[in-house]
Design an enzyme around this catalytic site. Sequence first.
Site, PDB file in Angstrom:
ATOM      1  N   HIS A 114       0.831  -1.196   0.000  1.00  0.00           N
ATOM      2  CA  HIS A 114       0.000   0.000   0.000  1.00  0.00           C
ATOM      3  C   HIS A 114       0.871   1.254   0.000  1.00  0.00           C
ATOM      4  O   HIS A 114       1.963   1.276   0.564  1.00  0.00           O
ATOM      5  CB  HIS A 114      -0.896   0.021   1.242  1.00  0.00           C
ATOM      6  CG  HIS A 114      -1.899  -1.082   1.272  1.00  0.00           C
ATOM      7  ND1 HIS A 114      -3.061  -1.059   0.538  1.00  0.00           N
ATOM      8  CD2 HIS A 114      -1.905  -2.259   1.942  1.00  0.00           C
ATOM      9  CE1 HIS A 114      -3.735  -2.154   0.756  1.00  0.00           C
ATOM     10  NE2 HIS A 114      -3.062  -2.909   1.607  1.00  0.00           N
ATOM     11  N   LYS A 161      15.578  -5.945  -0.077  1.00  0.00           N
ATOM     12  CA  LYS A 161      16.376  -5.463  -1.213  1.00  0.00           C
ATOM     13  C   LYS A 161      16.915  -6.654  -1.997  1.00  0.00           C
ATOM     14  O   LYS A 161      16.849  -7.802  -1.541  1.00  0.00           O
ATOM     15  CB  LYS A 161      17.530  -4.578  -0.732  1.00  0.00           C
ATOM     16  CG  LYS A 161      18.578  -5.323   0.095  1.00  0.00           C
ATOM     17  CD  LYS A 161      19.720  -4.397   0.488  1.00  0.00           C
ATOM     18  CE  LYS A 161      20.810  -5.154   1.250  1.00  0.00           C
ATOM     19  NZ  LYS A 161      21.951  -4.283   1.606  1.00  0.00           N
ATOM     20  N   ARG A 176      20.533  -9.454   5.214  1.00  0.00           N
ATOM     21  CA  ARG A 176      21.885  -9.056   4.800  1.00  0.00           C
ATOM     22  C   ARG A 176      22.676 -10.320   4.503  1.00  0.00           C
ATOM     23  O   ARG A 176      22.258 -11.430   4.851  1.00  0.00           O
ATOM     24  CB  ARG A 176      22.568  -8.250   5.910  1.00  0.00           C
ATOM     25  CG  ARG A 176      22.831  -9.048   7.161  1.00  0.00           C
ATOM     26  CD  ARG A 176      23.354  -8.190   8.296  1.00  0.00           C
ATOM     27  NE  ARG A 176      23.807  -8.984   9.419  1.00  0.00           N
ATOM     28  CZ  ARG A 176      23.026  -9.572  10.313  1.00  0.00           C
ATOM     29  NH1 ARG A 176      21.707  -9.439  10.226  1.00  0.00           N
ATOM     30  NH2 ARG A 176      23.530 -10.284  11.294  1.00  0.00           N
ATOM     31  N   LYS A 179      26.834 -15.145   4.460  1.00  0.00           N
ATOM     32  CA  LYS A 179      27.935 -15.965   3.944  1.00  0.00           C
ATOM     33  C   LYS A 179      27.912 -15.938   2.430  1.00  0.00           C
ATOM     34  O   LYS A 179      26.843 -15.946   1.818  1.00  0.00           O
ATOM     35  CB  LYS A 179      27.794 -17.411   4.437  1.00  0.00           C
ATOM     36  CG  LYS A 179      28.897 -18.345   3.966  1.00  0.00           C
ATOM     37  CD  LYS A 179      28.701 -19.748   4.524  1.00  0.00           C
ATOM     38  CE  LYS A 179      29.827 -20.659   4.047  1.00  0.00           C
ATOM     39  NZ  LYS A 179      29.710 -22.037   4.607  1.00  0.00           N
TER      40      LYS A 179
END
Length: 203
Positions: A114, A161, A176, A179
Amino acid sequence: MNRIKIIILKLTPNFILRRFLPFLNRFKFLIETKNTQTPITFDMWYQQKVRKTTQNANWPIHQTSKVYKPENIKCGIETSPGYSPGNYIQAMGKITIGDYTQIAPNVGIITANHSLYDNREHIIKNVEIGRYCWIGMGAIILPGVILGDYTIVAAGAIVTKSFDNGFVVIGGNPARILKKLNKKECIFHKSEYEYIGYNKKEK
């Protein structure tokens, strides 16, 4: 399947269907996917295609999973979003998932959120997931994310991301890199029979 065929299947006792369907060419998937990562069982097929208790997609979907707009999803070999219990796959935008990528239970993949300023408005962004990825239990992949080949998403990760180069293990909130994988050690295996959902790859 047309309505008449569905009625016939509903009227035929299951013990007869279980015994004879695998010998018909159209139902070879019941035998040939048996030793794959996403085996198609009689019960899963029957619930989805005959009883119509799950979405009408071209791949098996667990009865506890929700796949919204399956027509916007492109699946690879042995990749069935919604196959595991409790998946929520929302494809208002396009979702592309590569060969041999596996999705654990309770995973969410969404292509729309939204607007911050008007919650009636959806902001749509496509999601792309590469080959040989593993999306761990309870992970969530948000709109616009691109994951390259051999991206391993840890359980419970929130992926906000892209990690489009792949060959990594990612986890956390927001996700994130935990490894980096050695590409030379990554195995690009193939099954004897290659199915995309209910159909052989060549079809």
